[in-house]
Design a protein around this motif. Structure first.
Motif, PDB file in Angstrom:
ATOM      1  N   GLU A 131       0.879  -1.175   0.000  1.00  0.00           N
ATOM      2  CA  GLU A 131       0.000   0.000   0.000  1.00  0.00           C
ATOM      3  C   GLU A 131       0.907   1.212   0.000  1.00  0.00           C
ATOM      4  OE1 GLU A 131      -2.378  -0.222   3.497  1.00  0.00           O
ATOM      5  OE2 GLU A 131      -3.568  -1.883   2.716  1.00  0.00           O
ATOM      6  N   ILE A 132       0.620   2.156  -0.892  1.00  0.00           N
ATOM      7  CA  ILE A 132       1.483   3.340  -1.010  1.00  0.00           C
ATOM      8  C   ILE A 132       0.617   4.591  -0.893  1.00  0.00           C
ATOM      9  CG2 ILE A 132       2.935   4.650  -2.633  1.00  0.00           C
ATOM     10  CD1 ILE A 132       3.902   1.995  -3.762  1.00  0.00           C
ATOM     11  N   VAL A 133       1.077   5.532  -0.080  1.00  0.00           N
ATOM     12  CA  VAL A 133       0.409   6.843  -0.008  1.00  0.00           C
ATOM     13  C   VAL A 133       1.449   7.891  -0.389  1.00  0.00           C
ATOM     14  CG1 VAL A 133      -0.892   8.465   1.438  1.00  0.00           C
ATOM     15  CG2 VAL A 133      -0.958   6.016   1.948  1.00  0.00           C
ATOM     16  N   VAL A 134       1.105   8.782  -1.316  1.00  0.00           N
ATOM     17  CA  VAL A 134       2.026   9.870  -1.673  1.00  0.00           C
ATOM     18  C   VAL A 134       1.304  11.190  -1.441  1.00  0.00           C
ATOM     19  CG1 VAL A 134       3.570  10.829  -3.419  1.00  0.00           C
ATOM     20  CG2 VAL A 134       2.923   8.422  -3.562  1.00  0.00           C
ATOM     21  N   TRP A 135       1.939  12.044  -0.687  1.00  0.00           N
ATOM     22  CA  TRP A 135       1.332  13.354  -0.390  1.00  0.00           C
ATOM     23  C   TRP A 135       2.414  14.435  -0.467  1.00  0.00           C
ATOM     24  CZ3 TRP A 135       2.313  16.878   3.649  1.00  0.00           C
ATOM     25  CH2 TRP A 135       1.428  17.973   3.685  1.00  0.00           C
ATOM     26  N   SER A 136       2.054  15.580  -1.033  1.00  0.00           N
ATOM     27  CA  SER A 136       3.076  16.610  -1.243  1.00  0.00           C
ATOM     28  C   SER A 136       2.705  17.948  -0.629  1.00  0.00           C
ATOM     29  CB  SER A 136       3.297  16.804  -2.748  1.00  0.00           C
ATOM     30  OG  SER A 136       4.427  17.617  -2.946  1.00  0.00           O
ATOM     31  N   GLU A 137       3.740  18.649  -0.157  1.00  0.00           N
ATOM     32  CA  GLU A 137       3.571  20.048   0.278  1.00  0.00           C
ATOM     33  C   GLU A 137       3.660  20.980  -0.921  1.00  0.00           C
ATOM     34  OE1 GLU A 137       5.983  19.809   4.536  1.00  0.00           O
ATOM     35  OE2 GLU A 137       7.088  20.210   2.700  1.00  0.00           O
ATOM     36  N   LEU A 138       4.100  20.420  -2.060  1.00  0.00           N
ATOM     37  CA  LEU A 138       4.318  21.252  -3.253  1.00  0.00           C
ATOM     38  C   LEU A 138       3.009  21.507  -3.981  1.00  0.00           C
ATOM     39  CD1 LEU A 138       7.315  19.190  -4.621  1.00  0.00           C
ATOM     40  CD2 LEU A 138       7.434  21.652  -4.177  1.00  0.00           C
ATOM     41  N   PRO A 139       2.870  22.693  -4.596  1.00  0.00           N
ATOM     42  CA  PRO A 139       1.743  22.826  -5.523  1.00  0.00           C
ATOM     43  C   PRO A 139       2.021  21.910  -6.721  1.00  0.00           C
ATOM     44  CG  PRO A 139       3.154  24.789  -5.622  1.00  0.00           C
ATOM     45  CD  PRO A 139       3.715  23.905  -4.543  1.00  0.00           C
ATOM     46  N   ILE A 140       0.990  21.238  -7.205  1.00  0.00           N
ATOM     47  CA  ILE A 140       1.209  20.255  -8.283  1.00  0.00           C
ATOM     48  C   ILE A 140       0.993  20.902  -9.643  1.00  0.00           C
ATOM     49  CG2 ILE A 140       0.259  18.092  -9.246  1.00  0.00           C
ATOM     50  CD1 ILE A 140      -0.145  17.294  -6.281  1.00  0.00           C
ATOM     51  N   GLY A 141       1.948  20.689 -10.548  1.00  0.00           N
ATOM     52  CA  GLY A 141       1.845  21.271 -11.884  1.00  0.00           C
ATOM     53  C   GLY A 141       2.070  22.767 -11.874  1.00  0.00           C
ATOM     54  N   ALA A 142       2.981  23.252 -11.023  1.00  0.00           N
ATOM     55  CA  ALA A 142       3.190  24.706 -10.910  1.00  0.00           C
ATOM     56  C   ALA A 142       4.647  25.112 -11.106  1.00  0.00           C
ATOM     57  CB  ALA A 142       2.689  25.189  -9.543  1.00  0.00           C
ATOM     58  N   GLY A 143       5.468  24.209 -11.616  1.00  0.00           N
ATOM     59  CA  GLY A 143       6.845  24.600 -11.931  1.00  0.00           C
ATOM     60  C   GLY A 143       7.859  24.286 -10.851  1.00  0.00           C
ATOM     61  N   LEU A 144       7.407  23.645  -9.751  1.00  0.00           N
ATOM     62  CA  LEU A 144       8.346  23.381  -8.648  1.00  0.00           C
ATOM     63  C   LEU A 144       8.762  21.910  -8.572  1.00  0.00           C
ATOM     64  CD1 LEU A 144       6.854  25.674  -5.838  1.00  0.00           C
ATOM     65  CD2 LEU A 144       8.544  26.228  -7.605  1.00  0.00           C
ATOM     66  N   GLY A 145       8.644  21.209  -9.705  1.00  0.00           N
ATOM     67  CA  GLY A 145       9.185  19.853  -9.759  1.00  0.00           C
ATOM     68  C   GLY A 145       8.380  18.818  -8.998  1.00  0.00           C
ATOM     69  N   SER A 146       7.046  18.990  -8.929  1.00  0.00           N
ATOM     70  CA  SER A 146       6.243  17.989  -8.199  1.00  0.00           C
ATOM     71  C   SER A 146       6.330  16.625  -8.881  1.00  0.00           C
ATOM     72  CB  SER A 146       4.782  18.429  -8.079  1.00  0.00           C
ATOM     73  OG  SER A 146       4.111  18.313  -9.319  1.00  0.00           O
ATOM     74  N   SER A 147       6.390  16.619 -10.221  1.00  0.00           N
ATOM     75  CA  SER A 147       6.420  15.323 -10.920  1.00  0.00           C
ATOM     76  C   SER A 147       7.723  14.590 -10.620  1.00  0.00           C
ATOM     77  CB  SER A 147       6.242  15.499 -12.428  1.00  0.00           C
ATOM     78  OG  SER A 147       7.289  16.273 -12.973  1.00  0.00           O
ATOM     79  N   ALA A 148       8.815  15.338 -10.517  1.00  0.00           N
ATOM     80  CA  ALA A 148      10.106  14.702 -10.242  1.00  0.00           C
ATOM     81  C   ALA A 148      10.147  14.180  -8.809  1.00  0.00           C
ATOM     82  CB  ALA A 148      11.235  15.701 -10.479  1.00  0.00           C
ATOM     83  N   ALA A 149       9.640  14.970  -7.847  1.00  0.00           N
ATOM     84  CA  ALA A 149       9.636  14.518  -6.453  1.00  0.00           C
ATOM     85  C   ALA A 149       8.779  13.249  -6.335  1.00  0.00           C
ATOM     86  CB  ALA A 149       9.116  15.628  -5.542  1.00  0.00           C
ATOM     87  N   TYR A 150       7.663  13.217  -7.071  1.00  0.00           N
ATOM     88  CA  TYR A 150       6.773  12.043  -7.095  1.00  0.00           C
ATOM     89  C   TYR A 150       7.521  10.832  -7.667  1.00  0.00           C
ATOM     90  CZ  TYR A 150       2.553   9.402  -8.663  1.00  0.00           C
ATOM     91  OH  TYR A 150       1.591   8.452  -8.894  1.00  0.00           O
TER      92      TYR A 150
END
Ligand code: ATP
Ligand code: MEV
Ligand code: MG
Length: 397
Positions: A131-150
């Motif tokens: 079971e995997i949970v992924v949660w971010s403090e980053l805004p998603i799709g806003a230029g701060l590399g959320s896809s890379a951190a994911y």
């Protein structure tokens, strides 16, 4: 393989200079931000794989036997040195029931997960029920590399679950990192996840999320800048949504259409990254206020260039205009087209002035905060070292 739950995190990034040009072999300078994506992976014995993504309100699960069928069909050539093929992506879309040709937030996150899960499972001969949970403090799709951190979090978690890398967490340590060769493996797999989400990534974002700190990146070569001055940066999210994949493709089209016009712009952006690196080194050597006007001018020039290559947006022009009324200099960061801008603050910038800028930007509907940079890359956390907010997300997912 996985004996107990693991929690890990990777940082987002801001690009000081070189976004888009870096996709075409030019240099970029990027910094890790103190906004992170957290992932918890738990062993499960119900024969299922579950992924829960609270930021986007998505929870999906599949039987491992179903995934095994797909694995057999895909095990040829699924490894970290190969790019996802169109046939593989089509098969994954069919499996996940993604019928629309449009790339939605949920479909990209699902495809990147399935691609990494299946290719890492195929390579290491494990098909773990987790079971995997992924949660971010980053805004998603806003230029701060959320896809890379994911992608970096997923790669590290799945490689650990399949036994490809160790689990270096010791009882007495609250935060630990993997050894260099394992970080390199995580980074290479994460790049494949970025390819699913971005189409043609340069690899700069996943490298920052993996290694942290301040990096120079060019054509896959990663150099950590050892001595960098402390920079104060204000981040502004225009909240205008955009897709990195579409913006990167648009720049490529422009270069193909006007090579003689666009190539010199990319060469100039490359020279800006170089000049900025020289200035940062000189500042680290002998700190002095005299360097700030140079850094500010480089922001201005690059912002103009990014408008020329077609990744500007009226909201980003607004950020530049509002901050300029306070004597500050800004540029877009990441893919542009909306998303985030960065504003350089001097060490002695008055907090009251920062507050006034923040209020002016908020009045435009933007969100704005000061951030610290150069934080560590992917790491494993003990549960006791996690912030209450993160624990709360994991406990309620
Ligand atoms: N925490 C998350 N939960 C679910 N999906 C996520 C998460 N973080 C990133 N994603 C996936 O990454 C995609 C955003 O990637 P995109 O590259 O367009 O933006 P970015 O990485 O935030 O910005 P940039 O690439 O310009 O730095 C989302 O559409 C989603 O599929
Ligand atoms: C726009 C881009 O240069 C940076 C996105 O953060 C794309 C990439 O390098 O992969
Ligand atoms: Mg991205």
């Amino acid at each position: 393989m996985l004996a107990k739950p693991l929690t890990l995190s990777a940082p987002g990034k801001a690009i000081l200079h070189g976004e888009h040009a870096v996709v075409h072999g030019k240099a970029a300078l990027a910094v890790a931000l103190n906004l992170r994506t957290f992932l918890q992976i738990r062993p499960s014995n119900n024969g299922k794989v579950l992924i829960c993504l609270p930021n986007i309100g998505t929870s999906l699960n599949w039987e491992t036997v179903q995934l095994r069928t797909l694995l057999r069909a895909f095990s040829d050539g699924l490894d970290e040195s190969k790019s996802p093929s169109p046939e593989q992506m089509d098969a994954l879309k069919e499996f996940a029931g993604i019928t629309t040709g449009l790339s939605t937030t949920e479909s990209l996150a699902t495809l990147a997960f399935l691609y990494l899960y299946l290719s890492i499972s195929a390579k290491y001969g494990q098909i773990p029920s987790v079971e995997i949970v992924v949660w971010s403090e980053l805004p998603i799709g806003a230029g701060l590399g959320s896809s890379a951190a994911y992608s970096v979090c997923l790669a590290a978690a799945l490689l650990t679950a399949c036994g490809a890398i160790g689990c270096p967490l010791e009882e007495e340590k609250s935060v630990v990192r993997w050894p260099e060769e394992e970080l390199d493996l995580i980074n290479r797999w994460a790049f494949r996840g970025e390819q699913v989400i971005h189409g043609k990534p340069s690899g700069v974002d996943n490298s920052v999320a993996t290694w942290g700190g301040v990096l120079r990146f060019q054509s896959g070569k990663i150099t950590s800048l050892k001595r960098v001055p402390t920079l104060r940066i204000l981040l502004t999210n225009t909240k205008v949504s955009r897709s990195t994949k579409i913006l990167v493709a648009g720049v490529k089209d422009k270069i193909l259409k006007f090579p003689a016009i666009m190539n010199p712009v990319l060469a100039s952006i490359d020279a800006i990254s170089q000049e900025c690196e020289n200035v940062l080194e000189a500042m680290a050597e002998s700190p002095s206020q005299e360097y700030y006007p140079v850094l500010e001018e480089l922001f201005d020039i690059n912002q103009h260039h990014l408008n020329v290559v077609g990744v500007g947006h009226s909201s980003l022009d607004n950020v530049c205009r509002v901050t300029a009324t306070h004597g500050l200099h800004s540029k877009l960061t990441g893919a542009g087209g909306g998303g985030c801008a960065i504003t350089l603050l001097r060490p002695d910038t008055d907090p009251l002035m920062v507050e006034a800028v923040r209020q002016d930007l908020s009045a435009c509907g933007f969100e704005c905060w000061e951030t610290s940079i150069g934080v560590p890359g992917i790491c494993l956390h003990s549960l006791s070292s996690l912030k209450a907010e993160v624990l709360h997300v994991f406990n309620s997912a």
